[in-house]
Design a protein around this motif. Structure first.
Motif, PDB file in Angstrom:
ATOM      1  N   GLU A   7       5.297  -2.568   3.795  1.00 34.10           N
ATOM      2  CA  GLU A   7       5.800  -3.274   4.980  1.00 34.10           C
ATOM      3  C   GLU A   7       4.971  -2.910   6.207  1.00 34.10           C
ATOM      4  O   GLU A   7       4.644  -3.772   7.033  1.00 34.10           O
TER       5      GLU A   7
ATOM      6  N   SER B  48       2.505  -5.630   8.286  1.00 35.51           N
ATOM      7  CA  SER B  48       2.821  -6.006   9.663  1.00 35.51           C
ATOM      8  C   SER B  48       1.769  -5.543  10.669  1.00 35.51           C
ATOM      9  O   SER B  48       1.639  -6.137  11.744  1.00 35.51           O
ATOM     10  N   ARG B  49       0.985  -4.514  10.305  1.00 38.60           N
ATOM     11  CA  ARG B  49       0.100  -3.904  11.309  1.00 38.60           C
ATOM     12  C   ARG B  49      -1.389  -4.046  11.029  1.00 38.60           C
ATOM     13  O   ARG B  49      -2.205  -3.833  11.930  1.00 38.60           O
TER      14      ARG B  49
ATOM     15  N   ARG C  52      -2.571  -7.851   5.339  1.00 35.16           N
ATOM     16  CA  ARG C  52      -1.764  -9.067   5.346  1.00 35.16           C
ATOM     17  C   ARG C  52      -2.482 -10.172   4.574  1.00 35.16           C
ATOM     18  O   ARG C  52      -1.900 -10.864   3.741  1.00 35.16           O
TER      19      ARG C  52
END
Length: 434
Positions: free
Chosen positions: A27, A31-32, A37
């Motif tokens: 996660e 997200s970062r 991603r």
């Protein structure tokens, strides 16, 4: 043990902790970190779809080239204001592979090194003589902070100045030595020349890593330095030293700290996960790192894994001693060197032909690198002093850019063997037996 609760977790509890931390890590990077991603989207898996440890095999690999392409901070999952330490290791283009640590990462690293020291047989009352290099290399500071976390006394010697090292070990009463295995044997030779017998020193344990070494070399080290020699494993991309270590009780494989890293063994060609006991490439997923978490990082190191219980009582899996690599990287006195790095240096020097050969030997217990390179007809027929000057220039360029000392030998055109297939760039005369 340093942290008995976590070092002896039953397998079900350990795997439950791994899954919890893996889900949080996926996660976090999704997200970062744009790279992850994109990678996860391309693989067709979302963080919420990671519901078991078996799902790890569905996730994409990360390789060293991804880190190079993201130079310097593209894979960081923390803001720079939260990064308190930056380390780096050499890359094939001359640019280093960069890793960043938050304060929590440093605290974790310190604890895992303290665990490793205790597993090796060290304790709070020890005087740890640290001869790993300090600076961008992770070895020196990694061992240093671990020794302090343990509560031992640490002597931050770094490498080199061998006569002084031996004097300090003798005068300060050092009980634990940390360095590369080849440097320990070089120390033994230097001590003999100084008339110093290691049997008269207080050394009890040696923790050696940063380069592959054999059991026969272990026997030689233990005989010449009068200590128990322990193998430690780490790599800067994952953390630094302290990813895995042998225990003093068994010396039968290196315990990898599974509450922070999930190991897999894969077929280097197909990427398929291999069963326990089968040799393949070690892949590591970091599950607690904040600065630069890595998902299924391909280490290129060849080993096998076992989950069989160990006599020391630690429940964490053990990996066998590294038996080689699945790429063309050389490790010279703890420094990672790719032939392509040297090639890029050579190709930037006028008069040098694109034909070279790297010859690695071990003499007087130290790795020796000779670079043979062809020069054009005009330069080869030049005065000796000009040839010597060119050799020194190349040696200096390699030392400055890669941090490794070598001997350059200029040869006349067409003397290095050609190949119709993949060019043979390396002759490694060192032997690493099992």
């Amino acid at each position: 043990m340093f942290n008995e609760e976590f070092e002896t977790l039953p397998r079900p509890a350990l795997e439950a902790l791994q899954l919890k931390r893996l889900k949080a890590m996926v996660e976090r990077v999704y997200s970062r970190v744009p790279f992850y991603r994109q990678s996860l989207d391309k693989a067709g898996i979302k963080p919420e779809q990671v519901t078991s440890l078996a799902d790890l095999q569905r996730l994409p690999f990360t390789c060293k080239q991804d880190m190079r392409d993201s130079y310097p901070y593209g894979l960081f999952a923390a803001k720079m204001e939260d990064i308190v330490r930056i380390h780096a290791s050499s890359g094939t283009t001359g640019k280093p592979t960069v890793v960043g640590y938050t304060q929590k990462d440093i605290d974790t690293w310190s604890e895992l090194m303290a665990r490793s020291f205790v597993a090796a047989g060290a304790h709070k009352g020890d005087i740890i003589h640290n001869s790993y290099g300090y600076g961008l290399f992770t070895g020196g500071l990694g061992a240093h902070y671990g020794a302090e976390k343990l509560g031992a006394s640490v002597i931050p010697m770094s490498g080199g100045n061998t006569k002084k090292q031996i004097m300090i070990m003798k005068d300060f009463g050092s009980t634990v030595l940390t360095c590369t295995p080849s440097y320990s044997l070089y120390m033994a030779e230097a001590a003999r020349e100084e008339g110093i017998d290691f049997k008269g020193l207080n050394l009890r344990v040696g923790i050696f890593g940063a380069e592959p070494w054999s059991d026969s070399m272990r026997s030689e080290i233990e005989a010449k330095l009068n200590l128990s020699a322990i193998d430690i494993y780490g790599l800067s991309e994952i953390m630094g030293p302290g990813v895995a270590i042998e225990c003093q009780e068994a010396k039968q494989g290196l315990h990898i700290w599974e509450d922070h890293f999930i190991p897999e063994i894969i077929d280097p060609d197909s990427g398929a996960v291999l069963p326990p006991g089968v040799k393949g490439e070690l892949v590591i997923t970091t599950i607690t790192k904040e600065g630069i978490p890595l998902l299924r990082y391909r280490t290129r190191d060849i080993t096998s894994i076992t989950y069989e219980p160990c006599v020391c009582g630690r429940t964490h899996a053990r990996i066998s001693r590294m038996s080689g690599r699945s790429d063309d990287m050389l490790i010279i006195r703890g420094v990672n060197v790719f032939p392509s790095q040297i090639e890029s240096i050579l190709m930037g020097i006028e008069g040098v032909e694109p034909h070279y050969l790297l010859i690695v030997d071990r003499k007087e217990n130290l790795d020796i690198l000779e670079v043979q390179v062809e020069v054009d007809e005009n330069i080869f027929s030049d005065e000796v002093k000009h040839l010597q000057a060119l050799s020194h220039t190349i040696e200096k360029e390699i030392k400055d850019l890669l941090g490794v000392t070598c001997k350059v030998r200029l040869v006349e055109p067409k003397t290095i063997m050609r190949s119709e297939g993949k060019a043979k760039r390396v002759i490694d005369n060192r032997t690493i037996d099992s």
